[in-house]
Design an enzyme around this catalytic site. Structure first.
Site, PDB file in Angstrom:
ATOM      1  CE1 TYR A 146      -3.454   2.686   0.426  1.00  0.00           C
ATOM      2  CE2 TYR A 146      -2.550   3.133   2.607  1.00  0.00           C
ATOM      3  CZ  TYR A 146      -3.392   3.464   1.571  1.00  0.00           C
ATOM      4  OH  TYR A 146      -4.194   4.576   1.681  1.00  0.00           O
ATOM      5  CG  ASP A 246       5.621   2.931   1.363  1.00  0.00           C
ATOM      6  OD1 ASP A 246       5.873   3.384   2.505  1.00  0.00           O
ATOM      7  OD2 ASP A 246       4.469   2.846   0.896  1.00  0.00           O
ATOM      8  CE  LYS A 274       0.865   4.605   7.974  1.00  0.00           C
ATOM      9  NZ  LYS A 274      -0.284   3.797   8.133  1.00  0.00           N
TER      10      LYS A 274
HETATM   11  N1  PMP Z   1       2.711   3.486   2.700  1.00  0.00           N
HETATM   12  C1  PMP Z   1       2.446   2.556   3.610  1.00  0.00           C
HETATM   13  C2  PMP Z   1       3.275   1.317   3.664  1.00  0.00           C
HETATM   14  C3  PMP Z   1       1.384   2.731   4.498  1.00  0.00           C
HETATM   15  O1  PMP Z   1       1.107   1.789   5.409  1.00  0.00           O
HETATM   16  C4  PMP Z   1       0.613   3.912   4.422  1.00  0.00           C
HETATM   17  C5  PMP Z   1      -0.559   4.168   5.351  1.00  0.00           C
HETATM   18  N2  PMP Z   1      -1.230   3.059   5.812  1.00  0.00           N
HETATM   19  C6  PMP Z   1       0.942   4.862   3.455  1.00  0.00           C
HETATM   20  C7  PMP Z   1       1.995   4.614   2.622  1.00  0.00           C
HETATM   21  C8  PMP Z   1       0.174   6.134   3.333  1.00  0.00           C
HETATM   22  O2  PMP Z   1       0.452   6.975   4.376  1.00  0.00           O
HETATM   23  P1  PMP Z   1      -0.596   8.096   4.826  1.00  0.00           P
HETATM   24  O3  PMP Z   1      -1.814   7.375   5.322  1.00  0.00           O
HETATM   25  O4  PMP Z   1       0.125   8.854   5.893  1.00  0.00           O
HETATM   26  O5  PMP Z   1      -0.889   8.915   3.634  1.00  0.00           O
END
Ligand code: PMP
Length: 432
Positions: A146, A246, A274
């Site tokens: 994701y 990511d 995060k």
């Molecule tokens: N990359 C990963 C691996 C994530 O887990 C998330 C959020 N769950 C995101 C990107 C997106 O981050 P945000 O919700 O802060 O936009």
């Protein structure tokens, strides 16, 4: 005149009823609405709902809460900052320089860093940089990884996930034409070296960037198979593709240098978020100087709230706690939890297993730990959901979907871990 006596709704029920009237779906995300609950207090390892029920929190807001809810060190740093300065758009912020220096020192791929608000921001900017640097449009990514909800990166977590208790696919999250988006994105199964090689052989010359969670967290917990990250590095070098890790979930939580420091494979760009701010909205894009230097000149980076002094203050305080033995303690607590859960599963005679690293964990409701995303969704979802509800009943809050990952935070004590294992033992008996 008769007076109807209505049973009085609890505060929680009242809030939920009012929410359903004014907020689509009853909460500002489907994944929040499914709980049918409202949290009004948070501290350390715990959440309390509006009726005062306490949960040990294994969701931790999907990752941001890393050193504990409402941590006084983080809140104190933010309060100090708020007393001095607020949002402005003049030059670098003092906190921006301090946090950037910490990240450059810790993260192998980070020559330079920029700050924004969310992981989605960081990933979108990385795509823009990669497209500008390569002059190409096409993107390579993996199923079940994701990368935020926007545009081309919102594609690709499918494989016939069962409805009901399954996660959203994110396949149409951009709200645009799925066909139009999918045409520019190749999505391959995680850890499938043959499919990865084939995709690069067919389209490598057209890829601007390859995106991945270097350790898959978003749907199940699955490490890269030996050599897989090295293969990606090699293919990206060969075809001139920008390799983007990511590390929105892995960054800071598992190592101050991110999973790249654990794995020894260095990407070109790294998206961070995060755990960077322990719940405050701060995210970062880090990477090679020649790529990063395109930002602010050739590639726009102009968010109104980017590099906010509050998020930066939270980031510095959180980083320093993690650097002061925090990461090691998270690993030790996580190991205790995973081992305890493995023993509980074994003793209950249930077909399941535990995967994860550091503070992260998930129970996979299948005979073997999944290596690919296709395997992750080939699991006993019904039993998984029954277990989740039994845990909730016992005061343990888990993610709302059966293949999404759980995690602990640094405020957990050994007792919180052991209580989780004890409740799991009872829950496993109920779902056997
Ligand atoms: N990359 C990963 C691996 C994530 O887990 C998330 C959020 N769950 C995101 C990107 C997106 O981050 P945000 O919700 O802060 O936009």
């Amino acid at each position: 005149m008769s007076i109807a006596i209505l049973p009085s709704a609890s505060y929680r029920e009242d809030l939920l009823a009012r929410a359903s009237r004014v907020i689509p779906g009853g909460a500002s995300a489907g994944g929040r609405a499914v709980y049918g609950d409202v949290i009004t207090r948070a501290r350390g390892a715990y959440l309390w709902n509006a009726d005062g029920k306490r949960y040990i929190d294994h969701l931790n807001a999907y990752g941001p809460i890393v050193i504990g809810h409402s941590d006084p060190r983080v809140n104190g740093a933010v309060a100090d900052t708020v007393a001095r300065v607020d949002l402005n758009w003049v030059g670098p912020q003092a906190g921006e320089v301090e946090l950037a220096e910490r990240i450059v020192a810790a993260v192998p791929s980070a020559d330079k860093v920029v700050f924004m608000n969310t992981g989605t921001d960081a990933l979108q900017h990385s795509l823009h940089v990669a497209r500008a640097a390569t002059g190409r449009q096409r993107v390579f990514k993996f199923h079940g990884h994701y990368h935020g909800w926007a545009g081309a990166l919102g594609v690709g977590a499918s494989f016939d996930v069962a409805p009901g208790d399954a996660p959203p696919t994110h396949a149409t999250n951009s709200g645009g034409s799925e066909e139009g988006i999918a045409a520019s994105v190749d999505v391959v199964d995680w850890n499938d070296a043959a499919a990865t090689r084939a995709a690069f052989a067919a389209h490598g010359d057209g890829y601007a960037a390859a995106f991945l969670e270097p350790y898959l967290h978003s749907y199940t917990n699955a490490a890269p198979v030996p050599g897989f990250l090295e293969l990606l590095r090699e293919l990206c070098d060969h075809y001139g593709v920008v390799l983007v890790f990511d590390e929105v979930k892995t960054g800071f939580r598992h190592h101050l240098g991110g999973y790249q420091a654990v794995a020894g494979v260095t990407p070109d760009l790294t998206a961070l978020g995060k755990s960077l701010g322990n719940g405050y909205a701060v995210a970062a894009l880090a990477g090679r100087a020649d790529l990063m230097d395109r930002l602010g000149t050739e590639v726009t980076i102009d968010g109104s709230y980017y590099a906010s002094p509050y998020g930066l203050a939270a980031g510095i305080a959180t980083f320093d706690v993690l650097a002061d033995g925090g990461v090691e303690r998270l690993w030790a607590l996580g190991e205790r939890l995973r081992q305890g859960l493995e023993r509980a599963i074994h003793d209950a005679g249930v077909t399941a297993n535990v995967t994860g690293i550091g503070s992260g964990w998930i129970i996979n409701w299948r005979a073997e730990p999944p290596v690919t995303f296709r395997q992750a969704v080939d699991a006993d979802f019904e039993r998984a959901e029954a277990f989740r509800l039994a845990m909730l009943d016992g005061g343990i809050l888990l993610p709302p979907y059966v293949i999404t990952d759980a995690r602990i935070n640094l405020a957990f004590t050994e007792d919180d871990v052991d209580e989780t294992i004890a409740v799991a033992r009872r829950a496993l008996k109920r779902v056997r």
